[in-house]
Design a protein around this motif. Structure first.
Motif, short mmCIF file in Angstrom:
data_model
loop_
_atom_site.label_atom_id
_atom_site.label_comp_id
_atom_site.label_asym_id
_atom_site.label_seq_id
_atom_site.Cartn_x
_atom_site.Cartn_y
_atom_site.Cartn_z
N GLY A 1 0.82 -1.22 0.00
CA GLY A 1 0.00 0.00 0.00
C GLY A 1 0.85 1.26 0.00
O GLY A 1 1.69 1.45 0.88
N VAL B 1 0.33 6.18 4.90
CA VAL B 1 0.86 5.35 5.98
C VAL B 1 1.98 4.42 5.47
O VAL B 1 3.07 4.36 6.04
CB VAL B 1 -0.28 4.54 6.64
N GLU C 1 1.94 -1.45 -4.78
CA GLU C 1 0.70 -0.66 -4.84
C GLU C 1 -0.12 -1.13 -6.04
O GLU C 1 0.38 -1.18 -7.16
CB GLU C 1 1.04 0.83 -4.96
N GLN C 2 -1.38 -1.44 -5.78
CA GLN C 2 -2.21 -1.96 -6.88
C GLN C 2 -2.62 -0.89 -7.89
O GLN C 2 -2.88 -1.18 -9.05
CB GLN C 2 -3.45 -2.64 -6.30
N ILE D 1 -7.55 6.22 0.50
CA ILE D 1 -8.16 7.12 1.49
C ILE D 1 -7.40 8.45 1.53
O ILE D 1 -7.98 9.52 1.75
CB ILE D 1 -8.09 6.48 2.90
N THR D 2 -6.11 8.36 1.30
CA THR D 2 -5.25 9.54 1.36
C THR D 2 -5.65 10.62 0.36
O THR D 2 -5.32 11.79 0.54
CB THR D 2 -3.78 9.09 1.14
N ASN E 1 -9.78 13.14 1.75
CA ASN E 1 -9.96 13.53 3.15
C ASN E 1 -9.95 15.04 3.26
O ASN E 1 -10.00 15.74 2.26
CB ASN E 1 -8.89 12.87 4.03
N SER E 2 -9.87 15.56 4.47
CA SER E 2 -9.96 17.02 4.68
C SER E 2 -8.60 17.70 4.62
O SER E 2 -8.52 18.92 4.65
CB SER E 2 -10.59 17.34 6.04
N VAL F 1 -6.51 18.09 6.87
CA VAL F 1 -6.29 18.90 8.07
C VAL F 1 -5.17 18.29 8.92
O VAL F 1 -5.14 17.08 9.13
CB VAL F 1 -7.59 19.00 8.91
N VAL G 1 -1.09 -7.24 -4.29
CA VAL G 1 -0.76 -8.40 -3.45
C VAL G 1 -2.05 -9.18 -3.22
O VAL G 1 -3.04 -8.62 -2.75
CB VAL G 1 -0.15 -7.95 -2.10
N TYR H 1 -18.72 15.38 1.33
CA TYR H 1 -18.37 16.81 1.42
C TYR H 1 -19.24 17.62 0.47
O TYR H 1 -19.56 17.17 -0.63
CB TYR H 1 -16.91 17.05 1.01
N ILE I 1 -6.79 2.92 10.42
CA ILE I 1 -6.09 4.22 10.40
C ILE I 1 -7.00 5.26 9.74
O ILE I 1 -6.81 5.66 8.59
CB ILE I 1 -4.72 4.13 9.68
N GLY J 1 -5.07 9.99 10.80
CA GLY J 1 -3.99 9.19 10.20
C GLY J 1 -3.05 10.00 9.32
O GLY J 1 -1.84 9.70 9.27
N LEU J 2 -3.59 10.99 8.62
CA LEU J 2 -2.72 11.82 7.77
C LEU J 2 -1.76 12.62 8.65
O LEU J 2 -0.56 12.65 8.41
CB LEU J 2 -3.60 12.75 6.92
N THR J 3 -2.31 13.24 9.68
CA THR J 3 -1.48 14.03 10.61
C THR J 3 -0.42 13.15 11.26
O THR J 3 0.73 13.55 11.42
CB THR J 3 -2.38 14.62 11.72
C1 FAD Z 1 -13.49 11.49 5.00
C2 FAD Z 1 -12.12 11.44 5.66
C3 FAD Z 1 -11.55 12.61 6.16
C4 FAD Z 1 -10.30 12.55 6.78
N1 FAD Z 1 -9.72 13.72 7.19
C5 FAD Z 1 -8.50 13.69 7.76
C6 FAD Z 1 -7.88 14.88 8.17
O1 FAD Z 1 -8.37 15.97 7.93
N2 FAD Z 1 -6.70 14.80 8.83
C7 FAD Z 1 -6.10 13.61 9.09
O2 FAD Z 1 -5.06 13.60 9.74
N3 FAD Z 1 -6.64 12.45 8.65
C8 FAD Z 1 -7.82 12.46 7.99
N4 FAD Z 1 -8.38 11.32 7.53
C9 FAD Z 1 -7.66 10.06 7.72
C10 FAD Z 1 -6.58 9.85 6.66
O3 FAD Z 1 -7.03 10.23 5.38
C11 FAD Z 1 -6.18 8.39 6.67
O4 FAD Z 1 -5.84 8.02 7.98
C12 FAD Z 1 -5.00 8.07 5.78
O5 FAD Z 1 -5.13 8.66 4.52
C13 FAD Z 1 -4.90 6.56 5.64
O6 FAD Z 1 -3.84 6.28 4.75
P1 FAD Z 1 -3.48 4.77 4.40
O7 FAD Z 1 -2.15 4.82 3.76
O8 FAD Z 1 -3.67 3.92 5.60
O9 FAD Z 1 -4.61 4.30 3.39
P2 FAD Z 1 -4.74 4.54 1.81
O10 FAD Z 1 -4.44 5.93 1.45
O11 FAD Z 1 -6.06 3.98 1.41
O12 FAD Z 1 -3.58 3.64 1.21
C14 FAD Z 1 -3.71 2.24 1.09
C15 FAD Z 1 -3.15 1.83 -0.25
O13 FAD Z 1 -3.09 0.41 -0.31
C16 FAD Z 1 -3.37 0.02 -1.62
N5 FAD Z 1 -3.76 -1.39 -1.59
C17 FAD Z 1 -4.84 -1.93 -1.00
N6 FAD Z 1 -4.86 -3.27 -1.17
C18 FAD Z 1 -3.75 -3.58 -1.86
C19 FAD Z 1 -3.21 -4.80 -2.35
N7 FAD Z 1 -3.82 -5.97 -2.13
N8 FAD Z 1 -2.05 -4.77 -3.05
C20 FAD Z 1 -1.41 -3.59 -3.29
N9 FAD Z 1 -1.89 -2.40 -2.86
C21 FAD Z 1 -3.03 -2.39 -2.15
C22 FAD Z 1 -4.50 0.95 -2.03
O14 FAD Z 1 -4.63 1.02 -3.44
C23 FAD Z 1 -4.05 2.26 -1.41
O15 FAD Z 1 -3.28 3.04 -2.31
C24 FAD Z 1 -9.62 11.32 6.90
C25 FAD Z 1 -10.18 10.17 6.38
C26 FAD Z 1 -11.42 10.22 5.74
C27 FAD Z 1 -11.99 8.98 5.16
#
Ligand code: FAD
Length: 370
Positions: free
Chosen positions: A10, A14, A33-34, A42-43, A46-47, A49, A172, A234, A351, A355-357
């Protein structure tokens, strides 16, 4: 033969933060990364923030990693020229009954290390933000906004500088033990499946973690990582609306959520949301125009001048939530389930915000677990 020390599944914020920390510590890293590029999950919805750390229970991972991650994030953005602005935010009480909650939030923020949070009277709020109606408010100067994509690309660049290899379009589909190592089944678009042998795996697959963790032999209920996807819609303010805000405006949190708040992006555009709605589908990004009525009534409590035709549906995001509907607070789950026979598998699940912060602090924590 082991091909790489760590495979990161991913390339969201994160996974990329983990890859940067691990490769910086001298581990050989492959990021799988797929999607065709990084930061599309999710990244990207989001907001953006940068939270100060007001909301989360003291001692929780969300509180600790938010505060640590926020400090690291501002320093990172400054050094790497990633776009950010420390705009500050107001959390506004619009009813007498909310003033007490504001007081509790102030205490919690101080305990968590959310920075120099101060109490404002209604008149002081109007001076800062003339459009905002309140009984009282908290001012959080450490809250800001960040270019999430820019942050991800800087993390990827940092990882690649340390020798990490980024493999987009690599999905994966299986995870299994092979002696002391892990064997990953990898599907490459338009090509034959491949196997990758690695010492450790960081599962940072956002919304898709549950099926992969199950494939590693972990039971979602036994290990408390069953996911309850929660959609957040939003609405945006139309550019011609005569409403100006200098900072982010949040209502007092209610029902476990932050409430429909007003945020600004780096271009100065105003957005409202997200709301919170538990859903089954992981691919429904439609924002129903019918939701405007509910949004307007929530927004009018702190921005009474807002008119019905000033907002329009924008985008939606999906939270990888661990708390079931009606359940209380659930923390981030970042752990190596060795007792369950999965040494070297690091789960990063649930997460959601902040999670972004917290991403840089999560990356550091993951590196510390390996
Ligand atoms: C509506 C909303 C608002 C938010 N606002 C905020 C905010 O203002 N401030 C803040 O701090 N946080 C915020 N967050 C939280 C923040 O966006 C997330 O915590 C963070 O983006 C999570 O990142 P991630 O890397 O875990 O997930 P992702 O960004 O989803 O990354 C996971 C990656 O894994 C890849 N993947 C999945 N399965 C596979 C596989 N089998 N093989 C290969 N790749 C794969 C996906 O394609 C994806 O690219 C918000 C979340 C939401 C939903």
């Amino acid at each position: 033969m082991r091909e790489v020390d760590v495979a990161v599944v991913g390339a969201g914020v994160v996974g990329l933060a983990a890859a940067a920390a691990l490769s910086g510590a001298g581990q050989s890293v492959v990021i799988l990364e797929q999607q065709p590029s990084a930061a599309r999950g999710i990244t990207s919805r989001n907001s953006e923030v940068v939270h100060a750390g007001l909301y989360y229970p003291p001692g929780s991972l969300k509180a600790e990693l938010c505060v640590e991650g926020r400090r690291a994030l501002y320093a990172w953005c400054e050094e790497r020229r990633v776009g950010y602005r420390k705009l500050g935010k107001l959390v506004v009480a619009t009813r007498e009954s909310e003033v007490e909650i504001l007081g509790e939030l102030l205490e919690r923020g101080r305990e968590n290390g959310a920075g120099d949070v101060s109490w404002l009277k209604a008149g002081e709020v109007s001076q800062l933000e003339p459009a905002v109606l309140s009984k009282a408010a908290l001012h959080s100067p450490e809250t800001g906004i960040v270019d999430a994509q820019g942050l991800c690309f800087s993390l990827l660049a940092e990882s690649e500088t340390h020798g990490a290899i980024f493999l987009p379009r690599h999905e994966v589909f299986s995870l299994s033990r092979a002696g002391p190592d892990w064997l990953l089944g990898v599907r490459l678009e338009g090509d034959e499946n491949q196997l990758l042998r690695c010492g450790s795996v960081v599962l940072a697959a956002g919304l898709a973690y549950e099926s992969l963790a199950s494939r590693a032999g972990l039971d979602a209920d036994q290990h408390h990582f069953r996911q309850f996807p929660c959609k957040g819609d939003y609405f945006s303010l139309i550019p011609s609306a005569p409403l100006r805000l200098q900072r982010l405006i949040y209502p007092v949190p209610s029902d476990g959520g932050l409430g429909i708040h007003a945020t600004l992006d780096l271009g100065g555009a105003v957005r409202f949301g997200p709301d919170a709605e538990y859903v089954d589908a992981l691919d429904d990004w439609v924002v129903s125009p019918e939701k405007a009525v509910g949004f307007l009534s929530a927004i009018r409590r702190y921005l009474p001048s807002i008119q019905s035709d000033w907002i329009r549906p924008d985008y939606a995001g999906l939270r990888p939530r661990l708390s079931a509907p009606g359940e209380g607070f659930r923390d981030f789950l970042i752990e190596e389930p060795s007792p369950a026979g999965c040494p070297g598998l690091i789960l990063c699940v649930g997460i959601e915000s902040p999670g972004l912060t917290a991403a840089l602090a999560i990356g550091k924590r993951v590196a510390g677990l390996l």
